[in-house]
Design a protein around this motif. Structure first.
Motif, mmCIF file in Angstrom:
data_model
loop_
_atom_site.group_PDB
_atom_site.id
_atom_site.type_symbol
_atom_site.label_atom_id
_atom_site.label_comp_id
_atom_site.label_asym_id
_atom_site.label_seq_id
_atom_site.Cartn_x
_atom_site.Cartn_y
_atom_site.Cartn_z
ATOM 1 N N MET A 1 11.228 -1.147 -64.766
ATOM 2 C CA MET A 1 12.280 -2.269 -64.202
ATOM 3 C C MET A 1 12.804 -2.845 -65.576
ATOM 4 O O MET A 1 11.888 -3.507 -66.443
ATOM 5 N N SER A 2 13.935 -3.018 -65.958
ATOM 6 C CA SER A 2 14.750 -3.602 -67.311
ATOM 7 C C SER A 2 14.614 -5.263 -66.943
ATOM 8 O O SER A 2 14.383 -5.539 -65.647
ATOM 9 N N ASP A 3 14.627 -5.934 -68.106
ATOM 10 C CA ASP A 3 14.714 -7.362 -67.803
ATOM 11 C C ASP A 3 15.769 -7.830 -66.772
ATOM 12 O O ASP A 3 15.646 -8.615 -66.064
ATOM 13 N N GLN A 4 16.977 -7.200 -66.632
ATOM 14 C CA GLN A 4 18.165 -7.421 -66.285
ATOM 15 C C GLN A 4 17.579 -7.233 -64.553
ATOM 16 O O GLN A 4 17.856 -8.305 -63.713
ATOM 17 N N GLU A 5 17.187 -6.013 -64.141
ATOM 18 C CA GLU A 5 16.721 -5.973 -62.761
ATOM 19 C C GLU A 5 15.646 -6.959 -62.269
ATOM 20 O O GLU A 5 15.686 -7.439 -61.112
ATOM 21 N N GLU A 6 14.624 -7.146 -63.332
ATOM 22 C CA GLU A 6 13.659 -8.425 -63.147
ATOM 23 C C GLU A 6 14.312 -9.732 -62.730
ATOM 24 O O GLU A 6 13.823 -10.451 -61.894
ATOM 25 N N VAL A 7 15.486 -10.095 -63.417
ATOM 26 C CA VAL A 7 15.861 -11.314 -63.315
ATOM 27 C C VAL A 7 16.625 -11.227 -62.093
ATOM 28 O O VAL A 7 16.864 -12.293 -61.224
ATOM 29 N N GLN A 8 17.269 -10.198 -61.475
ATOM 30 C CA GLN A 8 18.026 -10.199 -60.417
ATOM 31 C C GLN A 8 17.072 -10.113 -59.213
ATOM 32 O O GLN A 8 17.462 -10.817 -58.189
ATOM 33 N N GLU A 9 15.797 -9.563 -59.359
ATOM 34 C CA GLU A 9 14.692 -9.540 -58.256
ATOM 35 C C GLU A 9 14.261 -11.082 -58.081
ATOM 36 O O GLU A 9 14.123 -11.562 -56.797
ATOM 37 N N GLN A 10 14.139 -11.671 -59.245
ATOM 38 C CA GLN A 10 13.858 -12.983 -59.107
ATOM 39 C C GLN A 10 14.810 -13.940 -58.493
ATOM 40 O O GLN A 10 14.550 -15.027 -57.891
ATOM 41 N N MET A 11 16.075 -13.725 -59.071
ATOM 42 C CA MET A 11 17.210 -14.510 -58.202
ATOM 43 C C MET A 11 17.150 -14.504 -56.959
ATOM 44 O O MET A 11 17.429 -15.475 -56.117
ATOM 45 N N LYS A 12 17.105 -13.008 -56.330
ATOM 46 C CA LYS A 12 17.039 -12.898 -55.022
ATOM 47 C C LYS A 12 15.921 -13.840 -54.329
ATOM 48 O O LYS A 12 16.346 -14.149 -52.886
ATOM 49 N N ALA A 13 14.622 -13.640 -54.885
ATOM 50 C CA ALA A 13 13.599 -14.331 -54.218
ATOM 51 C C ALA A 13 13.979 -15.739 -54.294
ATOM 52 O O ALA A 13 13.698 -16.446 -53.203
#
Length: 86
Positions: A1-13
Motif C-alpha cells: 500500500m502506498s503512503d497516500q493509500e495509508e493516509v486515506q485509510e487513516q482518514m477514513k478511520a
C-alpha cells in the motif's frame, strides 16, 4: 500500500471515530434537553398548583433537591424508596 493509500485509510478511520463521537454527543445533548423540558413541565405544574392553592406548604414553592436513591415527585416531596420504614 502506498503512503497516500495509508493516509486515506487513516482518514477514513478518523472520520468514522468522529462520527461515533458526534452521535454520542448528540445523544447526551438530547438527554439534557429532555431533562430541561421535564424541569420546565414540573415548574409549570408547581406554579399552577400554587396559584390554585396558595396555602400549599413551602416545599411546593422550593422543591427539595433529588437525593441519591430517592425520587422527587412533581410537587417536590421526596418519596421513600423503603416504604416499610415509614
Amino acid at each position: 500500500m502506498s503512503d497516500q493509500e495509508e493516509v486515506q485509510e487513516q482518514m477514513k478511520a478518523d472520520m468514522s471515530a468522529l462520527k461515533e463521537q458526534m452521535a454520542s454527543m448528540m445523544d447526551a445533548m438530547l438527554g439534557i434537553r429532555q431533562l430541561m423540558e421535564n424541569n420546565v413541565a414540573t415548574a409549570a405544574a408547581v406554579s399552577s398548583a400554587t396559584k390554585a392553592d396558595p396555602t400549599l406548604p413551602a416545599t411546593v414553592h422550593h422543591p427539595i433537591p433529588n437525593v441519591v436513591g430517592r425520587e422527587r415527585s412533581t410537587l417536590g416531596h421526596i418519596s421513600n424508596p423503603h416504604p416499610r420504614y415509614n
